[in-house]
Design an enzyme around this catalytic site. Structure first.
Site, PDB file in Angstrom:
ATOM      1  CE  LYS A 238      -4.054   2.363   1.491  1.00 13.88           C
ATOM      2  NZ  LYS A 238      -5.272   2.406   2.276  1.00 13.88           N
ATOM      3  NE  ARG A 252      -4.717   5.945  -1.762  1.00 13.27           N
ATOM      4  CZ  ARG A 252      -4.459   6.631  -0.662  1.00 13.27           C
ATOM      5  NH1 ARG A 252      -3.714   7.707  -0.725  1.00 13.27           N
ATOM      6  NH2 ARG A 252      -4.919   6.251   0.506  1.00 13.27           N
ATOM      7  CG  ASN A 256     -10.812   2.061  -5.529  1.00 11.05           C
ATOM      8  OD1 ASN A 256     -10.966   2.031  -4.320  1.00 11.05           O
ATOM      9  ND2 ASN A 256     -10.456   3.154  -6.178  1.00 11.05           N
ATOM     10  CG  HIS A 263     -18.049   0.741  -2.731  1.00 15.83           C
ATOM     11  ND1 HIS A 263     -17.103   1.493  -3.374  1.00 15.83           N
ATOM     12  CD2 HIS A 263     -17.524   0.421  -1.527  1.00 15.83           C
ATOM     13  CE1 HIS A 263     -16.046   1.632  -2.583  1.00 15.83           C
ATOM     14  NE2 HIS A 263     -16.279   0.979  -1.461  1.00 15.83           N
ATOM     15  CG  HIS A 277     -15.374  -2.604   2.960  1.00 14.11           C
ATOM     16  ND1 HIS A 277     -15.862  -2.043   1.801  1.00 14.11           N
ATOM     17  CD2 HIS A 277     -14.021  -2.599   2.838  1.00 14.11           C
ATOM     18  CE1 HIS A 277     -14.845  -1.710   1.013  1.00 14.11           C
ATOM     19  NE2 HIS A 277     -13.723  -2.032   1.626  1.00 14.11           N
TER      20      HIS A 277
HETATM   21  N1  LIG Z   1      -9.161   5.339   5.384  1.00 20.32           N
HETATM   22  C1  LIG Z   1      -9.040   4.340   4.568  1.00 20.32           C
HETATM   23  O1  LIG Z   1      -8.157   4.292   3.712  1.00 20.32           O
HETATM   24  C2  LIG Z   1     -10.004   3.199   4.680  1.00 20.32           C
HETATM   25  C3  LIG Z   1      -9.762   2.013   3.968  1.00 20.32           C
HETATM   26  C4  LIG Z   1     -10.642   0.957   4.144  1.00 20.32           C
HETATM   27  C5  LIG Z   1     -11.733   1.077   5.000  1.00 20.32           C
HETATM   28  N2  LIG Z   1     -11.939   2.253   5.664  1.00 20.32           N
HETATM   29  C6  LIG Z   1     -13.061   2.397   6.599  1.00 20.32           C
HETATM   30  O2  LIG Z   1     -12.827   1.513   7.670  1.00 20.32           O
HETATM   31  C7  LIG Z   1     -14.074   1.114   8.235  1.00 20.32           C
HETATM   32  C8  LIG Z   1     -14.054  -0.379   8.426  1.00 20.32           C
HETATM   33  O3  LIG Z   1     -12.988  -0.703   9.259  1.00 20.32           O
HETATM   34  P1  LIG Z   1     -13.032  -2.002  10.183  1.00 20.32           P
HETATM   35  O4  LIG Z   1     -13.436  -3.161   9.349  1.00 20.32           O
HETATM   36  O5  LIG Z   1     -11.767  -2.057  10.915  1.00 20.32           O
HETATM   37  O6  LIG Z   1     -14.307  -1.694  11.096  1.00 20.32           O
HETATM   38  P2  LIG Z   1     -14.499  -1.220  12.613  1.00 20.32           P
HETATM   39  O7  LIG Z   1     -13.568  -0.167  12.995  1.00 20.32           O
HETATM   40  O8  LIG Z   1     -15.964  -0.953  12.737  1.00 20.32           O
HETATM   41  O9  LIG Z   1     -14.144  -2.540  13.422  1.00 20.32           O
HETATM   42  C9  LIG Z   1     -14.940  -3.698  13.234  1.00 20.32           C
HETATM   43  C10 LIG Z   1     -15.508  -4.197  14.566  1.00 20.32           C
HETATM   44  O10 LIG Z   1     -14.457  -4.804  15.317  1.00 20.32           O
HETATM   45  C11 LIG Z   1     -14.405  -4.219  16.630  1.00 20.32           C
HETATM   46  N3  LIG Z   1     -13.009  -4.303  17.032  1.00 20.32           N
HETATM   47  C12 LIG Z   1     -11.995  -3.509  16.639  1.00 20.32           C
HETATM   48  N4  LIG Z   1     -10.832  -3.983  17.102  1.00 20.32           N
HETATM   49  C13 LIG Z   1     -11.125  -5.087  17.816  1.00 20.32           C
HETATM   50  C14 LIG Z   1     -10.330  -6.036  18.509  1.00 20.32           C
HETATM   51  N5  LIG Z   1      -8.999  -5.970  18.499  1.00 20.32           N
HETATM   52  N6  LIG Z   1     -10.954  -7.056  19.143  1.00 20.32           N
HETATM   53  C15 LIG Z   1     -12.314  -7.170  19.103  1.00 20.32           C
HETATM   54  N7  LIG Z   1     -13.105  -6.321  18.437  1.00 20.32           N
HETATM   55  C16 LIG Z   1     -12.514  -5.299  17.789  1.00 20.32           C
HETATM   56  C17 LIG Z   1     -14.956  -2.842  16.451  1.00 20.32           C
HETATM   57  O11 LIG Z   1     -15.444  -2.337  17.654  1.00 20.32           O
HETATM   58  C18 LIG Z   1     -16.072  -3.080  15.443  1.00 20.32           C
HETATM   59  O12 LIG Z   1     -17.218  -3.574  16.092  1.00 20.32           O
HETATM   60  C19 LIG Z   1     -15.145   1.596   7.303  1.00 20.32           C
HETATM   61  O13 LIG Z   1     -15.752   2.738   7.852  1.00 20.32           O
HETATM   62  C20 LIG Z   1     -14.386   1.972   6.036  1.00 20.32           C
HETATM   63  O14 LIG Z   1     -15.013   3.008   5.326  1.00 20.32           O
HETATM   64  C21 LIG Z   1     -11.104   3.302   5.533  1.00 20.32           C
HETATM   65 ZN   LIG Z   2     -11.710  -1.788   0.982  1.00 20.32          ZN
END
Ligand SMILES: NC(=O)c1ccc[n+]([C@@H]2O[C@H](COP(=O)([O-])OP(=O)(O)OC[C@H]3O[C@@H](n4cnc5c(N)ncnc54)[C@H](O)[C@@H]3O)[C@@H](O)[C@H]2O)c1
Ligand SMILES: [Zn+2]
Length: 384
Positions: A238, A252, A256, A263, A277
């Site tokens: 990345k 970049r 996707n 999506h 996701h």
């Molecule tokens: N900024 C970027 O480049 C980028 C890239 C991809 C996704 N995203 C965003 O990221 C989000 C998804 O991220 P995610 O999948 O990490 O979701 P999240 O942050 O909601 O975490 C998923 C679940 O796991 C729980 N959790 C987190 N860490 C834990 C742990 N160590 N042990 C137990 N439970 C834990 C959280 O409370 C949540 O319920 C979306 O909003 C998406 O739009 C951003």
């Molecule tokens: Zn993604």
């Protein structure tokens, strides 16, 4: 004080001289201050304020340890409910209000401990509070380890869509502690695997072969050498792409892969827990392979089969059982048409010549996309 036992970060050196380090290892949570000081996020003193953000799930599992690690410092702690709902205007306002009323200044360090939700919310707040505060990400989901904590995209959601309000804002340091993944629910590990697989499929056939041999260990033993190898590898990949194209005007976009399909599906299920996701990304990569084969782009006739065999070997075919009976091809196509990557009425998708050979396919014929969706719905999302 420098810590000679600290691992070497992966460094991202940006054109504007900003430098971001990514540390990959295990057992970092108890050593946050020394890691932060050793790797470029500045010295922590009892006077320097720390704005610490995590969600309720992180609090349950790691709150006490993080609080202990930071007990000597001037911490403003802010805990938000777990889940996507915290990427909202109201959550952002509450966080900023709390920070400002606690008297932050321009040296205040923001530490965001959590998954992508916390990273996106904390990163966005860091980018706008006092026009920018130093930021450290401590990702705790596999998805955040390999993807969201790296690259500097921040966002909250708007009523009209996800991630529509945000900034590009690079952290100083990413501290990826695989020990935090031990408490992660299996579905969340699978979701993170979707992004791992994505890197392999974009431009890395040897990594795909590695996943064929080690994918099971990665999914079943989150705090393992296999996980750390994959996280470091994906972080480098990345980083490479982000350094070439920080604000997504070119290469970049390859990141996707699978995401236009993903999506559309996530939107159809209202971004609910029915389909995470990363689960949608796994489905999307298979659909991208199918589309590529159907259009005659795929040079490898075994492309789709190799992919689905791999997923089947991990019991991820499909990654999650979904009922697609209420979905309509027209609605899925309409969501795809609104995708940020499409220009005007043309569909731009990431297609595959082979596993590890992705490219931006412009002006994809809509009827080809319709055919892919029609088959997907006919199989009720089973990917068969
Ligand atoms: N900024 C970027 O480049 C980028 C890239 C991809 C996704 N995203 C965003 O990221 C989000 C998804 O991220 P995610 O999948 O990490 O979701 P999240 O942050 O909601 O975490 C998923 C679940 O796991 C729980 N959790 C987190 N860490 C834990 C742990 N160590 N042990 C137990 N439970 C834990 C959280 O409370 C949540 O319920 C979306 O909003 C998406 O739009 C951003
Ligand atoms: Zn993604």
């Amino acid at each position: 004080m420098p810590d000679s036992s600290a691992p070497q970060p992966i460094w991202l050196d940006f054109k504007d001289k900003h430098r971001c380090g990514i540390l990959v290892g295990s057992g970092f949570l108890d050593r946050l201050p020394v890691l932060i000081e050793t790797h470029g996020a500045g010295v922590l003193t009892p006077e320097r304020k720390v704005l610490l953000l995590y969600d309720s799930a992180v609090e349950t599992h790691y709150g006490a340890r993080i609080d202990t690690a930071l007990r000597a410092y001037n911490v403003i702690k802010h805990v938000v409910p777990a889940g996507e709902g915290s990427k909202s205007f109201s959550a952002l306002e509450a966080l900023c209000t709390r920070a400002l009323s606690a008297g932050i200044d321009r040296k205040t360090l923001v530490i965001a401990v959590g998954g992508g939700v916390i990273g996106d919310l904390g990163g966005f707040a860091a980018s706008i509070l006092l026009r920018g505060l130093p930021l450290v990400h401590v990702p705790t989901t596999l998805l955040a380890h390999v993807d969201s904590a790296i690259g500097g995209k921040t966002a909250i959601n708007a009523a009209s869509g996800k991630n529509l309000i945000g900034t590009f804002y690079q952290p100083h340091l990413v501290i990826a502690d695989s020990a935090t993944l031990a408490s992660l629910p299996r579905r969340q590990m699978i979701a993170g695997y979707g992004e791992v697989l994505k890197y392999a499929c974009i431009n890395d056939p040897p990594f795909f072969q590695w996943l064929q041999h080690n994918g099971k260990s990665l999914l079943n033993e989150p705090n393992s050498d296999a996980t750390r190898y994959a996280v470091a590898h994906c972080a480098r990949k990345k980083a490479d792409i982000v350094l070439q194209d920080e604000t997504e005007h070119g290469v970049r976009a390859l990141l996707n892969l699978g995401h236009s399909f993903a999506h559309a599906l996530e939107s159809a299920y209202g971004y609910s827990d029915t389909l995470l996701h990363g689960e949608a990304v796994i489905i999307g990569i298979v659909l991208a392979a199918r589309l590529s084969r159907q259009l005659g782009i795929a040079q490898d006739p075994q492309l789709e089969k190799t992919l689905t065999d791999h997923l089947a070997s991990l019991d991820l075919l499909p990654p999650v059982a979904i009922d697609t009976s209420a979905l309509r091809v027209d609605d899925l196509m309409a969501t795809m048409a609104r995708d940020k990557k499409n220009v005007g009425a043309h569909f731009n998708v990431i297609a595959l010549r082979a596993i590890g050979d992705a490219f931006i396919y412009k002006n994809c014929p809509p009827e080809a996309l319709r055919a892919v969706w029609t088959r997907f719905l006919a199989s009720n999302g089973s990917l068969s």
